[in-house]
Design a protein around this motif. Structure first.
Motif, PDB file in Angstrom:
ATOM      1  N   GLN A 146       0.826  -1.205   0.000  1.00  0.00           N
ATOM      2  CA  GLN A 146       0.000   0.000   0.000  1.00  0.00           C
ATOM      3  C   GLN A 146       0.860   1.256   0.000  1.00  0.00           C
ATOM      4  OE1 GLN A 146      -2.444  -0.391   3.480  1.00  0.00           O
ATOM      5  NE2 GLN A 146      -3.441  -2.260   2.755  1.00  0.00           N
ATOM      6  N   MET A 147       1.904   1.236   0.809  1.00  0.00           N
ATOM      7  CA  MET A 147       2.775   2.403   0.897  1.00  0.00           C
ATOM      8  C   MET A 147       3.470   2.681  -0.430  1.00  0.00           C
ATOM      9  SD  MET A 147       6.119   2.960   3.267  1.00  0.00           S
ATOM     10  CE  MET A 147       7.322   4.210   2.784  1.00  0.00           C
ATOM     11  N   LEU A 148       4.030   1.636  -1.043  1.00  0.00           N
ATOM     12  CA  LEU A 148       4.743   1.821  -2.306  1.00  0.00           C
ATOM     13  C   LEU A 148       3.793   2.263  -3.423  1.00  0.00           C
ATOM     14  CD1 LEU A 148       7.197  -1.216  -2.253  1.00  0.00           C
ATOM     15  CD2 LEU A 148       7.657   1.169  -1.656  1.00  0.00           C
ATOM     16  N   ALA A 149       2.570   1.724  -3.408  1.00  0.00           N
ATOM     17  CA  ALA A 149       1.585   2.137  -4.412  1.00  0.00           C
ATOM     18  C   ALA A 149       1.297   3.633  -4.292  1.00  0.00           C
ATOM     19  CB  ALA A 149       0.304   1.324  -4.260  1.00  0.00           C
ATOM     20  N   GLY A 150       1.188   4.122  -3.058  1.00  0.00           N
ATOM     21  CA  GLY A 150       0.963   5.546  -2.860  1.00  0.00           C
ATOM     22  C   GLY A 150       2.174   6.390  -3.229  1.00  0.00           C
ATOM     23  N   MET A 151       3.365   5.867  -2.971  1.00  0.00           N
ATOM     24  CA  MET A 151       4.592   6.613  -3.256  1.00  0.00           C
ATOM     25  C   MET A 151       4.823   6.777  -4.746  1.00  0.00           C
ATOM     26  SD  MET A 151       8.510   5.677  -2.042  1.00  0.00           S
ATOM     27  CE  MET A 151       8.146   5.984  -0.313  1.00  0.00           C
ATOM     28  N   PHE A 152       4.557   5.702  -5.516  1.00  0.00           N
ATOM     29  CA  PHE A 152       4.880   5.727  -6.944  1.00  0.00           C
ATOM     30  C   PHE A 152       3.656   5.828  -7.851  1.00  0.00           C
ATOM     31  CE2 PHE A 152       8.417   3.149  -5.047  1.00  0.00           C
ATOM     32  CZ  PHE A 152       9.382   4.134  -5.160  1.00  0.00           C
ATOM     33  N   GLY A 153       2.459   5.747  -7.284  1.00  0.00           N
ATOM     34  CA  GLY A 153       1.254   5.888  -8.081  1.00  0.00           C
ATOM     35  C   GLY A 153       0.924   4.681  -8.934  1.00  0.00           C
ATOM     36  N   VAL A 154       1.493   3.524  -8.613  1.00  0.00           N
ATOM     37  CA  VAL A 154       1.217   2.283  -9.334  1.00  0.00           C
ATOM     38  C   VAL A 154       1.075   1.151  -8.332  1.00  0.00           C
ATOM     39  CG1 VAL A 154       2.413   2.969 -11.451  1.00  0.00           C
ATOM     40  CG2 VAL A 154       3.679   1.826  -9.634  1.00  0.00           C
ATOM     41  N   SER A 155       0.343   0.115  -8.704  1.00  0.00           N
ATOM     42  CA  SER A 155       0.159  -1.023  -7.799  1.00  0.00           C
ATOM     43  C   SER A 155       1.002  -2.227  -8.195  1.00  0.00           C
ATOM     44  CB  SER A 155      -1.324  -1.427  -7.771  1.00  0.00           C
ATOM     45  OG  SER A 155      -1.787  -1.756  -9.073  1.00  0.00           O
ATOM     46  N   ASP A 156       1.615  -2.195  -9.382  1.00  0.00           N
ATOM     47  CA  ASP A 156       2.434  -3.308  -9.841  1.00  0.00           C
ATOM     48  C   ASP A 156       3.725  -3.363  -9.017  1.00  0.00           C
ATOM     49  OD1 ASP A 156       4.697  -4.472 -11.606  1.00  0.00           O
ATOM     50  OD2 ASP A 156       2.879  -5.106 -12.650  1.00  0.00           O
ATOM     51  N   ILE A 157       3.934  -4.484  -8.328  1.00  0.00           N
ATOM     52  CA  ILE A 157       5.080  -4.608  -7.436  1.00  0.00           C
ATOM     53  C   ILE A 157       6.393  -4.579  -8.219  1.00  0.00           C
ATOM     54  CG2 ILE A 157       6.245  -6.108  -5.782  1.00  0.00           C
ATOM     55  CD1 ILE A 157       3.776  -4.582  -4.769  1.00  0.00           C
ATOM     56  N   GLY A 158       6.409  -5.186  -9.402  1.00  0.00           N
ATOM     57  CA  GLY A 158       7.612  -5.151 -10.218  1.00  0.00           C
ATOM     58  C   GLY A 158       8.016  -3.733 -10.579  1.00  0.00           C
ATOM     59  N   VAL A 159       7.043  -2.901 -10.902  1.00  0.00           N
ATOM     60  CA  VAL A 159       7.322  -1.502 -11.227  1.00  0.00           C
ATOM     61  C   VAL A 159       7.834  -0.767  -9.995  1.00  0.00           C
ATOM     62  CG1 VAL A 159       6.286   0.684 -11.941  1.00  0.00           C
ATOM     63  CG2 VAL A 159       5.672  -1.434 -13.124  1.00  0.00           C
ATOM     64  N   CYS A 160       7.200  -1.006  -8.844  1.00  0.00           N
ATOM     65  CA  CYS A 160       7.648  -0.365  -7.600  1.00  0.00           C
ATOM     66  C   CYS A 160       9.094  -0.736  -7.285  1.00  0.00           C
ATOM     67  CB  CYS A 160       6.741  -0.773  -6.443  1.00  0.00           C
ATOM     68  SG  CYS A 160       5.066  -0.089  -6.516  1.00  0.00           S
ATOM     69  N   LEU A 161       9.440  -1.998  -7.474  1.00  0.00           N
ATOM     70  CA  LEU A 161      10.816  -2.428  -7.229  1.00  0.00           C
ATOM     71  C   LEU A 161      11.782  -1.739  -8.201  1.00  0.00           C
ATOM     72  CD1 LEU A 161      10.224  -6.222  -6.547  1.00  0.00           C
ATOM     73  CD2 LEU A 161      11.197  -4.581  -4.935  1.00  0.00           C
TER      74      LEU A 161
END
Length: 227
Positions: A146-161
């Motif tokens: 949830q935190m990473l989705a809010g930080m980067f504006g995407v829910s895809d974990i691969g993209v967040c990484l």
């Protein structure tokens, strides 16, 4: 491990408690330092509740902060009340979120006035029929997602990484491909976001987030079982 503990001496801790939290005291139990006693929660001058707690100064989490337990049996040991059922430790915060929000280490009073008070204020509110405070994260891996989705504006974990890899590196180049999947160069896509976060967060915090995400979100792929 990211260390957010100031490393005060026992004398400094005792002085802080005596000044602001006289109902708490520092003792030694089986060779381990423990702060124990009543933690009283007030809001806008109104007493809400008192919780019997232990702060285990020699039992540290991934942020170097001590474990906290409610020991009076007042709070059910269930995840819904932000308690670890296995050992009764309080889930005071999402470590990754606290690492981002708190750039400097806590002394004992900062810890008690901050994460500890916020947690028990929420618990007192629940007892009075209120929901947990706004901004509550999910538990463990769900909270990090949830935190990473809010930080980067995407829910895809691969993209967040992919974004975290850029944050954790020493340099970035505008001609590199943006990790968002657009196939565009970073300078034509999310470069402003990446540079803003690199400016806002110390390198040690960015690398902490990357390490935590790799550990919690990257799962080894198991080969399919034969039919």
């Amino acid at each position: 491990m990211l260390n957010l503990w100031a490393g005060e001496t026992d004398e400094q801790i005792e002085a802080g408690l005596a000044t602001a939290y006289p109902s708490l005291r520092l003792v030694v139990v089986n060779g381990h330092r423990v702060i124990t006693g009543a933690f009283n929660v007030e809001h806008e001058g109104r007493f809400l509740a008192g919780f019997q707690i232990e702060i285990l100064l020699d039992e540290k989490d991934v942020l170097g902060l001590p474990a906290v337990r409610e020991v009076g049996g007042r709070i059910p040991r269930v995840p819904e009340r932000h308690v670890n059922p296995s050992d009764g430790s309080a889930c005071l915060y999402l470590p990754e979120d606290l690492a981002v929000r708190c750039p400097r280490p806590f002394d004992i009073l900062g810890f008690l006035n901050g994460p500890v008070r916020t947690y028990f204020l929420g618990q007192a509110g629940v007892e009075l029929g209120a929901p947990f405070p706004i901004g509550e994260w999910g538990h463990g891996e769900d909270g990090l997602k949830q935190m990473l989705a809010g930080m980067f504006g995407v829910s895809d974990i691969g993209v967040c990484l992919g974004f975290l890899e850029l944050l954790g590196g020493k340099v970035i180049k505008g001609h590199w491909q943006c990790p968002c999947g657009s196939r565009r160069a970073l300078r034509a896509c999310h470069e402003d976001l990446v540079r803003r976060l690199r400016h806002q967060l110390p390198l040690r915090t960015r690398r902490f987030l990357l390490t935590r995400a790799r550990k919690q979100l990257m799962r080894p792929t198991r080969p399919a079982k034969p039919a």
